[in-house]
Design an enzyme around this catalytic site. Structure first.
Site, short mmCIF file in Angstrom:
data_model
loop_
_atom_site.label_atom_id
_atom_site.label_comp_id
_atom_site.label_asym_id
_atom_site.label_seq_id
_atom_site.Cartn_x
_atom_site.Cartn_y
_atom_site.Cartn_z
N ASP A 11 0.84 -1.20 0.00
CA ASP A 11 0.00 0.00 0.00
C ASP A 11 0.88 1.25 0.00
OD1 ASP A 11 -2.53 1.49 0.47
OD2 ASP A 11 -1.60 1.91 2.41
N ASP A 13 -0.51 5.24 0.62
CA ASP A 13 -0.92 6.26 1.58
C ASP A 13 -0.99 5.67 2.99
OD1 ASP A 13 -1.46 8.57 -0.18
OD2 ASP A 13 -2.98 7.25 -1.03
#
Length: 256
Positions: A11, A13
């Protein structure tokens, strides 16, 4: 040396950066993967940027990244729409990343009587856009959301995400959208195919228990939760969803 996990889905953010701030543990973590020759894909629910733009942002932070290493919810959504509907007409609420992905999938853009309404994060969202989407959905258009994230971790704090915008349209129409991004299966199947790995060879890494970690749980992929973004240790302790591993900082990971 042979490693249990030959591929990583990481991932962005809240895991590698927050808004315009890099997360130092993320830099060390990705550097360790690169030194060990472990395959990685950057897997993001943010549909606003193109893969080229995502890779450029990562490189600006110091991460090794090429566009082909990026998988966005916009790409997965466009791919899924193509598989389900061929080349439909769409009304798209979103930014450049979503519009480019839909165009490359052969979709045509229509405001009147589209086959599909697609929503991604749109920082120019307006009442008029909401009205057009609602009218199309009431008329029978299929309602698709790139992702359901209600909040985005930034250096300012948690900001409204795509799920918050979609919630308004869903409330106005009484229609629940089909979501494609994490934690749903379509984006994970798309990412695994791009990575070229089996679920048991892969590790999902992220900061959000209800998107990143639940995505891995839903498809049988081991997960690593880092407490650098959305999910706090207290929230994790109270949740029924559990990660395979947890760390406070990605520098704690030993690349098993």
């Amino acid at each position: 040396m042979s490693y249990r996990y030959r591929g990583y889905l990481i991932d962005l953010d809240g895991t590698l950066f927050r808004g315009r701030e890099v997360i130092e543990g993320g830099l060390a973590f990705v550097s360790g993967l690169e030194k060990r020759g472990i395959q990685t894909l950057y897997l993001t629910n943010n549909a606003s940027r193109t893969p080229e733009q995502v890779a450029e942002k990562l490189r600006d932070f110091g991460y090794p990244a090429a566009p082909e290493q990026v998988v966005t919810s916009a790409q997965a959504t466009a791919h899924w729409i193509g598989e389900q509907f061929g080349r439909p007409s769409v009304y798209a609420i979103g930014e450049e990343g979503l519009r480019k992905a839909l165009h490359e999938a052969g979709c045509t853009f229509e405001e009147q009587n589209p086959d599909v309404v697609v929503m991604g994060i749109d920082r120019a969202f307006s009442y008029d856009k909401m009205k057009t989407a609602c009218l199309a959905i009431h008329a029978g258009a299929r309602f698709i959301g790139t992702n359901g994230d209600r909040a985005l971790p930034t250096e300012e704090g948690l900001l409204p995400g795509n799920g918050s915008l979609i919630a308004g349209v869903a409330a106005a129409t009484g229609i629940r959208p089909t979501f494609i991004g994490k934690p749903e299966r379509p984006i994970m199947d798309f990412a695994l195919k791009r990575l070229g790995m089996k679920p048991e060879e892969t590790l999902v890494v992220g900061d959000n228990l209800m998107t990143d970690i639940l995505a891995g749980v839903n498809v049988g992929i081991d997960t690593l939760l880092v407490f650098s973004g959305v999910t706090t240790p207290m929230e994790y302790r109270q949740s029924k969803v559990k990660a395979t591993y947890t760390v406070s900082d990605l520098r704690e990971w030993d690349y098993i």
